[in-house]
Design an enzyme around this catalytic site. Sequence first.
Site, mmCIF file in Angstrom:
data_model
loop_
_atom_site.group_PDB
_atom_site.id
_atom_site.type_symbol
_atom_site.label_atom_id
_atom_site.label_comp_id
_atom_site.label_asym_id
_atom_site.label_seq_id
_atom_site.Cartn_x
_atom_site.Cartn_y
_atom_site.Cartn_z
ATOM 1 N N ASP A 1 29.412 -23.429 34.206
ATOM 2 C CA ASP A 1 31.169 -23.640 33.989
ATOM 3 C C ASP A 1 32.066 -23.553 35.183
ATOM 4 O O ASP A 1 31.138 -23.217 35.730
ATOM 5 C CB ASP A 1 31.306 -22.221 33.269
ATOM 6 N N ASP B 1 35.684 -23.137 36.490
ATOM 7 C CA ASP B 1 36.769 -22.012 36.778
ATOM 8 C C ASP B 1 36.892 -21.126 36.016
ATOM 9 O O ASP B 1 36.314 -20.756 35.090
ATOM 10 C CB ASP B 1 38.143 -22.701 36.441
ATOM 11 N N ASP C 1 32.039 -17.995 31.785
ATOM 12 C CA ASP C 1 32.853 -16.398 32.088
ATOM 13 C C ASP C 1 33.729 -16.008 30.469
ATOM 14 O O ASP C 1 34.711 -15.278 30.606
ATOM 15 C CB ASP C 1 33.676 -17.028 33.554
#
Length: 221
Positions: free
Chosen positions: A17, A19, A177
């Site tokens: 991922d 951001d 995240d």
Amino acid sequence: MGTTLGPFAGLKAVFFDLDGTLVDSARDIHRSLAIALSDLCLRTVSEPQVRYWVGRGASRLIDCTIKSLGADPALHAPLLAQFMLRYQANVCVDSEVYDGVIHCLEYCQAQQLHLACITNKPLLPAKTLLSQLNLLRYFSLVLGGDSLDHRKPHPAPLLHALAYYDILPDQAVMIGDSRNDVEAAHASGMACVALSYGYNHGEPLQACAPDLLLDSLFELF
């Protein structure tokens, strides 16, 4: 080709991922959103609010903003357009690469692993951000939230990457995240490493049942 990345053996690819995983980008997103709101004569929102909302794509960010302000839903399209205009021009002012990221990418590259960045951020600002932080060179595939018909938590982007590299789900791992990353990975038959420092909309990451939960990418080694 295959190697061990921490507890995962026989890997051929690692999907990341963006951001909240590779880059802390919330300050730039907040700045651009604040300017776009001012452009439309709307009240601003706080950086903590933006940190809570990001990770599910720009359209969802605008949805959350409009609901928070109690503004007219018809403002969604113009605010989204203005935000994207402002953000593309200021995509990397205060954004920073998290500790451990370069070490992890260098290790994966040395092991000849395929590396893909799979994000819900639109492709153009995603590639601009990666480029300006000197991260784009590590990735042979970048998929944005507008690259396919579906985005995370739908498994389509991860399945696309598996097909792109012609590998099986157990030959790749997703590192992210948020619940979006965990659900997309598990729906595609992949394991997921979750990082505690990113953006998960206020939800404890343990509730997402990742295969491994870490506080830093350094812990993989």
